[in-house]
Design an enzyme around this catalytic site. Structure first.
Site, PDB file in Angstrom:
ATOM      1  CB  SER A   1      10.112  -6.963  -1.410  1.00 22.21           C
ATOM      2  OG  SER A   1      10.726  -6.528  -0.220  1.00 22.21           O
TER       3      SER A   1
ATOM      4  CG  HIS B   1       7.664  -6.988   1.571  1.00 19.33           C
ATOM      5  ND1 HIS B   1       8.631  -7.925   1.280  1.00 19.33           N
ATOM      6  CD2 HIS B   1       6.489  -7.671   1.595  1.00 19.33           C
ATOM      7  CE1 HIS B   1       8.065  -9.115   1.133  1.00 19.33           C
ATOM      8  NE2 HIS B   1       6.762  -8.980   1.316  1.00 19.33           N
TER       9      HIS B   1
ATOM     10  CG  ASP C   1       5.917 -12.566   0.890  1.00 25.38           C
ATOM     11  OD1 ASP C   1       5.182 -13.548   1.128  1.00 25.38           O
ATOM     12  OD2 ASP C   1       5.535 -11.385   0.981  1.00 25.38           O
TER      13      ASP C   1
END
Length: 423
Positions: free
Chosen positions: A243, A270, A365
């Site tokens: 991310s 992301h 995540d």
């Protein structure tokens, strides 16, 4: 510890709106504002903020050039604000190349909305960047990117002006399904999709709880593994999740991989939809392997990296393990794309024959998906804290005891690069 923020934007509305949001957050102090890039550089030198919010298009000196100067003279974590257009994606990636750490959408409708969404996004990013070790004294950034190099955008090494693309061999497709005979594997029901939700925040108290991003776990001192002591696993596919700070990390790794790399690669970063398309195109120009934004039905091939499209989920097709499915996914999931979802599908399709990498990023995540992978006997490598922009996602995996190796970013590419196709 209070995080000191400098706001840079030529729009009075955005300067006022950002300050209005940050004013109510006790952990953040707005120390100044600037209306153009030239003033931003001057105030960055004088005020020494922890984080700078930076517009892209401004008079006298644009945001990208301002970031380059700031990275050379007074390195600071910069949060770019940009539009969700194709051009906005392009210039945002240029800003990340110049040294910016993260970005946030500059959609006027979202910023005019009084809902909590944009407020939470802005505050979360500033808290995470403000507590990052990226520019602290003696940091990895200072050792690797001295001031003479920082001006050239050395936190990423995209080279958009490179005249030609390296030659590469035509990748071939994978064959067959993985063997299920591995005694370390536990049976997994394949009759239905297994529900995967983002990992919840851990209950351990960090040294500075006020500065911990939501979803992150308490920091522990974890020794970085020497690459000479890390053996490459018997795998069939490589899956990478990341991310914040991921564009730089992915580019750093993928440009070191040879054209005849022996495994297919799945990438989960992301990003919004427009950004993933542009990012895949830029990576494809720079890498010896092929990189493309994944489409439904794409085949997994050695030497091909498929990037999950923004706003959607990427899974390995449970009926054809050499193809990917691109789906809307569960509306309850926070991230689209989600590392958890892709990891879980890899666990179901390839079991122990997966090498999963978890790189820099906010939150957790990937941790739940890593649990499923670990249950199947897969191998998991985590990026170390020192080389992360934000040590959130790798930290969650490490603290859960799921990482087989903790590696410096600079060591990951060379380890992968050794894996060439035979013949």
């Amino acid at each position: 510890m209070t995080i000191r923020v400098l706001i840079v934007d030529d729009s009075g509305f955005f300067r006022h709106r950002i300050e209005e949001i940050l004013r109510d957050e006790k952990r953040i102090e707005v120390v100044g504002s600037a209306v153009n890039g030239k003033e931003a550089v001057e105030k960055a030198r004088a005020l020494k903020p922890d984080v700078i919010t930076m517009d892209v298009e401004m008079p006298q000196l644009n945001g990208i050039d301002a970031v380059r100067i700031i990275m050379r003279e007074c390195p600071t974590n910069v949060l770019m604000l940009s539009s969700l257009t194709h051009e906005g994606a392009r210039v945002t990636l240029e800003a990340l190349e110049a040294g910016a750490a993260d970005y946030l959408s500059k959609d006027i409708r979202a910023w005019m909305d009084k809902s909590q969404t944009i407020r939470r996004q802005l505050i979360d990013r500033i808290l995470a960047l403000g507590s990052s070790r990226r520019f602290r004294s003696g940091s990895v950034f200072e050792h690797r990117y001295p001031k003479s190099r920082a001006a050239t955008g050395s936190t990423m090494v995209f080279r958009p002006d490179e005249p030609s693309r390296p030659e590469r061999t035509q990748p071939r497709s994978t064959t067959g399904a993985p063997s299920a005979s591995d005694s370390t594997r536990r049976p997994v029901s394949r009759g239905r999709s297994e529900s995967v939700t983002p990992a919840r925040a851990r209950t351990e108290a960090p040294a500075s709880p006020a500065l911990r991003p939501r979803g992150a776990t308490a920091e522990r001192d974890v020794k970085t593994d020497s690459p000479s002591r890390v053996s490459f696993p018997d795998c069939r596919i490589v899956v990478i999740g990341t991310s914040t700070g991921g564009p730089a990390a992915l580019q750093r790794i993928l440009t070191q991989i040879p054209a005849d790399f022996r495994y297919p690669i799945l990438l989960v970063q992301h990003m919004p939809k427009t950004f993933t398309q542009v990012f895949a195109e830029r990576l494809n120009q720079q890498c010896k392997i092929s990189v493309k934004e994944a489409e439904d039905g794409d085949r997994l091939k050695p030497g091909l990296a498929l990037l999950a499209p923004g706003g959607l989920q990427m899974m390995i097709d449970p009926r054809q393990s050499d193809r990917v499915r691109i789906l809307e996914g569960d509306m309850k999931l926070t991230y689209k794309p989600s590392v958890d979802v892709t990891y879980a599908s890899a666990a179901r399709a390839y079991g122990s024959k997966v090498l999963a990498l978890i790189l820099t990023g906010m939150g957790a995540d990937g941790c739940d998906g890593a649990r499923l992978l670990k249950r199947e006997g897969a191998t998991i490598w985590a990026q170390n804290r020192e080389s992360c922009t934000i040590y959130g996602m790798p930290q969650a995996v490490v603290n859960a005891g799921l990482a087989d190796a903790v590696l410096d970013l600079d060591d990951i590419g060379p380890l992968l690069a050794q894996q060439r196709r035979q013949g």
